[in-house]
Write an enzyme that holds these catalytic residues in place. Sequence first.
Site, PDB file in Angstrom:
ATOM      1  N   LYS A 184      45.617  29.429 -45.846  1.00 32.71           N
ATOM      2  CA  LYS A 184      45.049  30.755 -45.545  1.00 32.71           C
ATOM      3  C   LYS A 184      43.533  30.751 -45.593  1.00 32.71           C
ATOM      4  O   LYS A 184      42.885  31.426 -44.799  1.00 32.71           O
ATOM      5  CB  LYS A 184      45.605  31.811 -46.499  1.00 32.71           C
ATOM      6  CG  LYS A 184      47.027  32.207 -46.160  1.00 32.71           C
ATOM      7  CD  LYS A 184      47.393  33.537 -46.768  1.00 32.71           C
ATOM      8  CE  LYS A 184      48.750  34.001 -46.253  1.00 32.71           C
ATOM      9  NZ  LYS A 184      49.214  35.196 -46.909  1.00 32.71           N
ATOM     10  N   LYS A 239      54.867  27.909 -39.799  1.00 34.48           N
ATOM     11  CA  LYS A 239      55.894  28.866 -40.218  1.00 34.48           C
ATOM     12  C   LYS A 239      55.743  30.195 -39.449  1.00 34.48           C
ATOM     13  O   LYS A 239      54.626  30.572 -39.087  1.00 34.48           O
ATOM     14  CB  LYS A 239      55.841  29.037 -41.737  1.00 34.48           C
ATOM     15  CG  LYS A 239      55.433  30.354 -42.250  1.00 34.48           C
ATOM     16  CD  LYS A 239      55.501  30.441 -43.759  1.00 34.48           C
ATOM     17  CE  LYS A 239      54.706  31.682 -44.136  1.00 34.48           C
ATOM     18  NZ  LYS A 239      54.863  32.191 -45.443  1.00 34.48           N
ATOM     19  N   LYS A 264      53.991  37.032 -40.346  1.00 30.56           N
ATOM     20  CA  LYS A 264      53.684  38.372 -39.817  1.00 30.56           C
ATOM     21  C   LYS A 264      52.230  38.498 -39.413  1.00 30.56           C
ATOM     22  O   LYS A 264      51.883  39.359 -38.610  1.00 30.56           O
ATOM     23  CB  LYS A 264      54.104  39.481 -40.783  1.00 30.56           C
ATOM     24  CG  LYS A 264      53.719  39.315 -42.236  1.00 30.56           C
ATOM     25  CD  LYS A 264      54.181  40.539 -43.020  1.00 30.56           C
ATOM     26  CE  LYS A 264      55.065  40.209 -44.200  1.00 30.56           C
ATOM     27  NZ  LYS A 264      54.446  39.407 -45.257  1.00 30.56           N
TER      28      LYS A 264
HETATM   29  N1  AQP Z   1      58.918  31.855 -41.867  1.00 30.33           N
HETATM   30  C1  AQP Z   1      59.566  32.057 -43.000  1.00 30.33           C
HETATM   31  N2  AQP Z   1      60.717  31.426 -43.248  1.00 30.33           N
HETATM   32  C2  AQP Z   1      61.419  31.635 -44.394  1.00 30.33           C
HETATM   33  N3  AQP Z   1      61.019  32.509 -45.355  1.00 30.33           N
HETATM   34  C3  AQP Z   1      59.873  33.170 -45.146  1.00 30.33           C
HETATM   35  N4  AQP Z   1      59.193  34.078 -45.871  1.00 30.33           N
HETATM   36  C4  AQP Z   1      58.076  34.470 -45.219  1.00 30.33           C
HETATM   37  N5  AQP Z   1      57.993  33.826 -44.038  1.00 30.33           N
HETATM   38  C5  AQP Z   1      59.082  32.994 -43.971  1.00 30.33           C
HETATM   39  C6  AQP Z   1      59.635  34.542 -47.174  1.00 30.33           C
HETATM   40  O1  AQP Z   1      59.451  35.944 -47.232  1.00 30.33           O
HETATM   41  C7  AQP Z   1      59.078  36.303 -48.552  1.00 30.33           C
HETATM   42  C8  AQP Z   1      57.881  37.176 -48.526  1.00 30.33           C
HETATM   43  O2  AQP Z   1      56.753  36.538 -48.073  1.00 30.33           O
HETATM   44  P1  AQP Z   1      55.383  37.351 -48.124  1.00 30.33           P
HETATM   45  O3  AQP Z   1      55.401  38.431 -47.161  1.00 30.33           O
HETATM   46  O4  AQP Z   1      55.068  37.744 -49.509  1.00 30.33           O
HETATM   47  O5  AQP Z   1      54.301  36.324 -47.770  1.00 30.33           O
HETATM   48  P2  AQP Z   1      54.307  35.150 -46.827  1.00 30.33           P
HETATM   49  O6  AQP Z   1      55.258  34.102 -47.265  1.00 30.33           O
HETATM   50  O7  AQP Z   1      52.857  34.751 -46.725  1.00 30.33           O
HETATM   51  O8  AQP Z   1      54.848  35.771 -45.458  1.00 30.33           O
HETATM   52  P3  AQP Z   1      54.090  35.896 -44.124  1.00 30.33           P
HETATM   53  O9  AQP Z   1      54.993  36.539 -43.134  1.00 30.33           O
HETATM   54  O10 AQP Z   1      53.508  34.562 -43.716  1.00 30.33           O
HETATM   55  O11 AQP Z   1      52.945  36.907 -44.494  1.00 30.33           O
HETATM   56  P4  AQP Z   1      51.418  36.812 -44.199  1.00 30.33           P
HETATM   57  O12 AQP Z   1      51.335  36.511 -42.740  1.00 30.33           O
HETATM   58  O13 AQP Z   1      50.830  38.129 -44.573  1.00 30.33           O
HETATM   59  O14 AQP Z   1      50.911  35.686 -45.050  1.00 30.33           O
HETATM   60  C9  AQP Z   1      58.868  35.025 -49.341  1.00 30.33           C
HETATM   61  O15 AQP Z   1      60.020  34.807 -50.133  1.00 30.33           O
HETATM   62  C10 AQP Z   1      58.750  33.988 -48.279  1.00 30.33           C
HETATM   63  O16 AQP Z   1      59.223  32.737 -48.735  1.00 30.33           O
END
Ligand code: AQP
Length: 345
Positions: free
Chosen positions: A123, A206, A209
Amino acid sequence: MSTEQAPNANFKPRVFSGIQPSGGLTLGNYLGAIKRFVDKQEEGIETLYCMVDMHAITVWQDPAALRRQTRELAAGYIAAGLDPAKSMLYNQSQVTEHVQLGWIFNCVARMGWMGRMTQWKDKAGKNAEKASLGLFAYPALMAADILVCHATEVPVGEDQKQHVELTRDIAAKFNHDYETDFFPMPEPLIQGAATRVMSLRDGSKKMSKSDPSDASRINMTDDADTIAKKIRKAKTDPDALPSDAKGLEDRPEARNLVNIYAGLADMSVDQVLADVGGKQFGEFKPMLADLAVAKLSPISTEMGRLMQDPAEIDRTLTAGANRARDIAAPIMDRVYNIVGMVRPV
Ligand code: AQP
């Protein structure tokens, strides 16, 4: 027979997990996390599921968007099957014990531990000097989220495993430094297919969002046509599907689509390939699109209905926060006492 006790034998089994309201929910969040939350709730264990808004603001969030996304996330949880009467659904910012323990853990965790977190490296990238201090310290607050309610199990996607391991390191260091056995050693729960859903445009990244490309992800609010179009355009290779999981090695995009199918259908990858092995993507993609629409449409329709009444969502979250505080407050009273402080009454 061993007489050694399991590390968490003295703690009541309790599940905690959080998702950041930093954008709309994706299929990755659903398959990697929320779907597992629902499974855990049905096991009759005490379950706390949190909109981790304090984490979301480690990267700039427009206040109106944060408010909307927090409600949308809560609506997504409920629409996917979480029952607020069974699970505690709440905002992290409403239970101030999270940040109180977060600060104490900032003083327990070491800079080197944080610097090694892959999510920090991903990030902050080359711009670490400009990233917020909160983004760097995020894993200590995540450890506090888990440990402030003495959670023993943490259902997360594969990408968060390192953070749960760090949580154990912080718990162990706190216990060691203060000569106590106050904190449990939480276990990450990472099971089944699709624990890591990848971008539809790049099988090595991955699904996220906050990815600037909307075509890279399936949003839980996408309509049937959009889902079908995104899957049709998903990156693949020219070969037919193999008949077992070994044949997906070195084919990240093909593996991702089969994994998504397996996650949605509650099948193993080998079971899916036994059915679709030999098919071309021209035939498999419409099957995947139909399955995704069948599974996601009822959830997005229900989310839309719940979002019509934001005040009701807020009431549900406040009720969840009150129940979560009943667990976290006595734990924080004891933490202050261990550290040598007194919590205000
Ligand atoms: N691509 C993914 N595959 C499997 N699990 C996922 N999770 C997120 N993306 C995937 C799981 O969702 C939970 C919450 O994640 P988060 O929103 O706290 O943060 P993150 O993992 O950083 O998700 P994003 O979508 O990538 O958010 P941004 O873009 O804001 O950083 C966790 O249990 C994660 O494992």
